[in-house]
Scaffold this active site. Structure first.
Site, PDB file in Angstrom:
ATOM      1  N   MET A  99       0.853  -1.189   0.000  1.00  0.00           N
ATOM      2  CA  MET A  99       0.000   0.000   0.000  1.00  0.00           C
ATOM      3  C   MET A  99       0.890   1.241   0.000  1.00  0.00           C
ATOM      4  O   MET A  99       1.632   1.472   0.951  1.00  0.00           O
ATOM      5  CB  MET A  99      -0.894   0.008   1.245  1.00  0.00           C
ATOM      6  CG  MET A  99      -1.761  -1.220   1.401  1.00  0.00           C
ATOM      7  SD  MET A  99      -2.476  -1.334   3.067  1.00  0.00           S
ATOM      8  CE  MET A  99      -3.454   0.172   3.110  1.00  0.00           C
ATOM      9  N   ILE A 157       0.678  -5.002   8.271  1.00  0.00           N
ATOM     10  CA  ILE A 157       2.089  -4.805   8.597  1.00  0.00           C
ATOM     11  C   ILE A 157       2.440  -3.326   8.500  1.00  0.00           C
ATOM     12  O   ILE A 157       2.215  -2.690   7.460  1.00  0.00           O
ATOM     13  CB  ILE A 157       2.992  -5.619   7.655  1.00  0.00           C
ATOM     14  CG1 ILE A 157       2.637  -7.111   7.735  1.00  0.00           C
ATOM     15  CG2 ILE A 157       4.466  -5.410   7.994  1.00  0.00           C
ATOM     16  CD1 ILE A 157       3.306  -7.945   6.677  1.00  0.00           C
ATOM     17  N   GLY A 187      -0.224   3.953   4.679  1.00  0.00           N
ATOM     18  CA  GLY A 187       0.293   2.922   3.794  1.00  0.00           C
ATOM     19  C   GLY A 187       0.860   1.701   4.479  1.00  0.00           C
ATOM     20  O   GLY A 187       0.507   1.388   5.598  1.00  0.00           O
ATOM     21  N   SER A 188       1.717   0.971   3.816  1.00  0.00           N
ATOM     22  CA  SER A 188       2.427  -0.210   4.262  1.00  0.00           C
ATOM     23  C   SER A 188       2.035  -1.438   3.467  1.00  0.00           C
ATOM     24  O   SER A 188       2.005  -1.395   2.253  1.00  0.00           O
ATOM     25  CB  SER A 188       2.278  -0.458   5.756  1.00  0.00           C
ATOM     26  OG  SER A 188       3.323  -1.314   6.163  1.00  0.00           O
ATOM     27  N   ARG A 189       1.642  -2.545   4.153  1.00  0.00           N
ATOM     28  CA  ARG A 189       1.524  -3.820   3.443  1.00  0.00           C
ATOM     29  C   ARG A 189       0.555  -4.745   4.159  1.00  0.00           C
ATOM     30  O   ARG A 189       0.411  -4.696   5.383  1.00  0.00           O
ATOM     31  CB  ARG A 189       2.910  -4.446   3.384  1.00  0.00           C
ATOM     32  CG  ARG A 189       2.990  -5.833   2.824  1.00  0.00           C
ATOM     33  CD  ARG A 189       4.447  -6.219   2.721  1.00  0.00           C
ATOM     34  NE  ARG A 189       4.628  -7.651   2.817  1.00  0.00           N
ATOM     35  CZ  ARG A 189       5.800  -8.251   2.784  1.00  0.00           C
ATOM     36  NH1 ARG A 189       6.901  -7.541   2.684  1.00  0.00           N
ATOM     37  NH2 ARG A 189       5.886  -9.557   2.870  1.00  0.00           N
TER      38      ARG A 189
END
Length: 220
Positions: A99, A157, A187-189
């Site tokens: 993301m 995550i 964001g991130s994952r």
């Protein structure tokens, strides 16, 4: 389009700070009119970027008990067979979605069912694409079991920028596919672990739309 509740404090605080900065510059250095306009334009652009982080677009969601739906917007960066050691302690197919700060940051339930397992893990803030981010970063692990007994695990995550994970589920909850389960700020994952016999419906670098894109189809 709506704005997510997770952003109310940040958006309000940002607006107040920008107003104070603009007022201060106009009050203490009134002669620099060009600076006033430059700062005003920069403030509007910056505030717009903050607001777009918390947008919740209207969508026609996908619901199908035989399919696993993307839990977030982003880009597919991993599709591989791995050994999942926290819950399954065995092989699964991992699908990872990155993301970016420009993506919608809401997270959705990939299937309907009962939350069989949930755990929050404090951790590091490595960049989301780091190989160890899935095991070493701050994260949550959620396992949902559907009506056929199939269990799907997915992880929120945190990354180098995204340091605030929110979740709205707990063990024992009954959840519906494509409804909100959490939020990752900035964001991130998200990693999704599916059975090896599931038919993967996405490819590397595909763009996903949370609550809409079909990631995989479960074996009948």
């Amino acid at each position: 389009m709506k704005l997510h509740k997770e952003g109310y404090v940040i958006m309000g605080g940002t607006a107040l700070l920008l107003l104070l900065i603009n007022w201060g510059v106009r009050y203490f250095i009134p002669e620099l009119v060009w600076l006033h306009w430059l700062l005003l334009v920069a403030s509007v652009v910056f505030f717009f970027l903050i607001v777009q982080f918390f947008r919740v677009p209207a969508r026609v969601v996908t619901t199908d008990e035989s399919r696993i739906i993307a839990p977030c917007d982003g880009k597919v960066v991993v599709i591989e067979e791995v050994v999942e050691n926290e819950y399954f302690k065995g092989p699964r197919r991992q699908i990872s979605i990155f993301m970016s700060p420009l993506n919608v940051h809401v997270n959705w339930n990939p299937i309907s069912g009962v939350v069989k397992y949930f755990k929050y893990h404090p951790g590091l803030y490595l960049v989301a694409w780091h190989p160890k981010s899935s095991t070493d970063n701050e994260r949550t692990t959620t396992v949902i079991q559907n009506s056929q007994g199939v269990e799907i695990l997915f992880r929120q995550i945190a990354g180098a920028v995204a340091r605030r994970i929110r979740w709205y589920v707990k063990e024992g909850d009954r959840v519906k596919q494509s409804t909100q389960m959490g939020f990752i700020k900035f964001g991130s994952r998200v990693d999704v672990f599916v059975p090896l016999d599931a038919e993967i419906k996405v490819n590397l670098n595909d763009k996903t739309v949370g609550s809409v894109t079909v990631l995989a189809e479960l074996k009948s």
